[in-house]
Motif scaffolding. Structure first.
Motif, PDB file in Angstrom:
ATOM      1  N   LEU A 143       0.825  -1.199   0.000  1.00 35.88           N
ATOM      2  CA  LEU A 143       0.000   0.000   0.000  1.00 35.88           C
ATOM      3  C   LEU A 143       0.860   1.250   0.000  1.00 35.88           C
ATOM      4  N   ASP A 144       0.576   2.133  -0.905  1.00 41.35           N
ATOM      5  CA  ASP A 144       1.180   3.458  -0.912  1.00 41.35           C
ATOM      6  C   ASP A 144       0.201   4.364  -0.183  1.00 41.35           C
ATOM      7  N   PRO A 145       0.597   4.919   0.985  1.00 41.16           N
ATOM      8  CA  PRO A 145      -0.344   5.737   1.758  1.00 41.16           C
ATOM      9  C   PRO A 145      -0.936   6.903   0.968  1.00 41.16           C
ATOM     10  N   LYS A 146      -0.235   7.338  -0.073  1.00 40.97           N
ATOM     11  CA  LYS A 146      -0.731   8.478  -0.858  1.00 40.97           C
ATOM     12  C   LYS A 146      -1.803   8.072  -1.862  1.00 40.97           C
ATOM     13  N   GLY A 148      -6.092 -10.592   1.849  1.00 44.22           N
ATOM     14  CA  GLY A 148      -5.245  -9.491   1.413  1.00 44.22           C
ATOM     15  C   GLY A 148      -5.705  -8.103   1.810  1.00 44.22           C
ATOM     16  N   MET A 149      -6.740  -8.010   2.636  1.00 40.89           N
ATOM     17  CA  MET A 149      -7.218  -6.695   3.079  1.00 40.89           C
ATOM     18  C   MET A 149      -6.346  -6.220   4.238  1.00 40.89           C
ATOM     19  N   THR A 150      -6.150  -4.921   4.349  1.00 41.31           N
ATOM     20  CA  THR A 150      -5.385  -4.357   5.453  1.00 41.31           C
ATOM     21  C   THR A 150      -6.347  -3.805   6.503  1.00 41.31           C
ATOM     22  N   ASN A 151      -6.313  -4.403   7.694  1.00 42.74           N
ATOM     23  CA  ASN A 151      -7.093  -3.917   8.832  1.00 42.74           C
ATOM     24  C   ASN A 151      -6.387  -2.673   9.366  1.00 42.74           C
ATOM     25  N   VAL A 152      -7.054  -1.521   9.325  1.00 41.06           N
ATOM     26  CA  VAL A 152      -6.444  -0.281   9.801  1.00 41.06           C
ATOM     27  C   VAL A 152      -6.814  -0.031  11.249  1.00 41.06           C
ATOM     28  N   ALA A 153      -8.109   0.020  11.572  1.00 41.03           N
ATOM     29  CA  ALA A 153      -8.543   0.282  12.944  1.00 41.03           C
ATOM     30  C   ALA A 153     -10.016  -0.067  13.101  1.00 41.03           C
ATOM     31  N   TYR A 154     -10.403  -0.344  14.339  1.00 36.32           N
ATOM     32  CA  TYR A 154     -11.784  -0.695  14.686  1.00 36.32           C
ATOM     33  C   TYR A 154     -12.187   0.095  15.921  1.00 36.32           C
ATOM     34  N   ALA A 208      -6.401   9.459   1.442  1.00 37.53           N
ATOM     35  CA  ALA A 208      -5.835  10.318   2.476  1.00 37.53           C
ATOM     36  C   ALA A 208      -5.581  11.715   1.914  1.00 37.53           C
ATOM     37  N   ALA A 209      -5.879  12.718   2.721  1.00 37.32           N
ATOM     38  CA  ALA A 209      -5.551  14.091   2.357  1.00 37.32           C
ATOM     39  C   ALA A 209      -4.033  14.262   2.399  1.00 37.32           C
ATOM     40  N   ASP A 210      -3.512  15.167   1.595  1.00 33.95           N
ATOM     41  CA  ASP A 210      -2.060  15.336   1.530  1.00 33.95           C
ATOM     42  C   ASP A 210      -1.453  15.815   2.851  1.00 33.95           C
ATOM     43  N   PRO A 221       0.436   9.839   9.192  1.00 32.35           N
ATOM     44  CA  PRO A 221       0.432   8.438   8.745  1.00 32.35           C
ATOM     45  C   PRO A 221      -0.751   7.668   9.308  1.00 32.35           C
ATOM     46  N   ILE A 222      -1.358   6.819   8.465  1.00 23.96           N
ATOM     47  CA  ILE A 222      -2.569   6.088   8.829  1.00 23.96           C
ATOM     48  C   ILE A 222      -2.308   4.594   8.950  1.00 23.96           C
TER      49      ILE A 222
END
Length: 142
Positions: free
Chosen positions: A25-28, A63-69, A132-134, A138-139
């Motif tokens: 994943l590219d955060p941008k 293949g999914m990325t768990n970010v937060a819950y 993500a906004a510029d 970092p997320i």
């Protein structure tokens, strides 16, 4: 939040289930999906248990990325709160492929059948796609 992510990963590894190679994943440019689940009356605990014990690991398997819950704090409009979470994907097309595979996974189908034997756990799901906004900090999980 990371504890939940890693707990899900540990469950997958302990089960011996093969995982998809984690998506690069590219955060941008990554696509983030915010999902809000409205639990059926009396089903919030069962919904959280299903996420904790099964869903996160199966998301990772596909293949999914768990970010937060999160669990929303109860309100008059949502007496049991809602389950809110974010997943990340390399693209919207990758998301669609991942979800299709997840939905067809026999292990997921067994989990749904068992967890919903006494009735549906969710009455409604909202989904919002984002980038993500510029200026965002970092997320993505490390």
């Amino acid at each position: 939040m990371r504890r939940i992510f890693w707990a899900g990963m540990a469950a997958v590894l302990a089960s011996g289930t093969a995982q998809a190679e984690p998506a690069k994943l590219d955060p941008k440019t990554a696509v983030y999906e915010l999902r809000v689940y409205y639990p059926a009356p009396g089903k919030a605990a069962a919904l959280n248990a299903r996420f904790r014990e099964h869903t996160l690991g199966l998301f990772a398997k596909h293949g999914m990325t768990n970010v937060a819950y999160w669990n929303e704090i109860a309100t008059e409009a949502a007496p049991e709160g809602r389950v809110v979470y974010v997943l990340a994907y390399p693209s919207r097309a990758a998301r669609d492929v991942d979800w299709a595979a997840f939905g067809k996974d026999p292990e997921w189908q067994k989990v749904v059948a068992a967890s919903e034997a006494a009735g549906k756990l969710v009455t409604k799901v909202d989904s919002v796609f984002m980038t993500a906004a510029d200026y965002s900090p970092p997320i993505l999980p490390k």
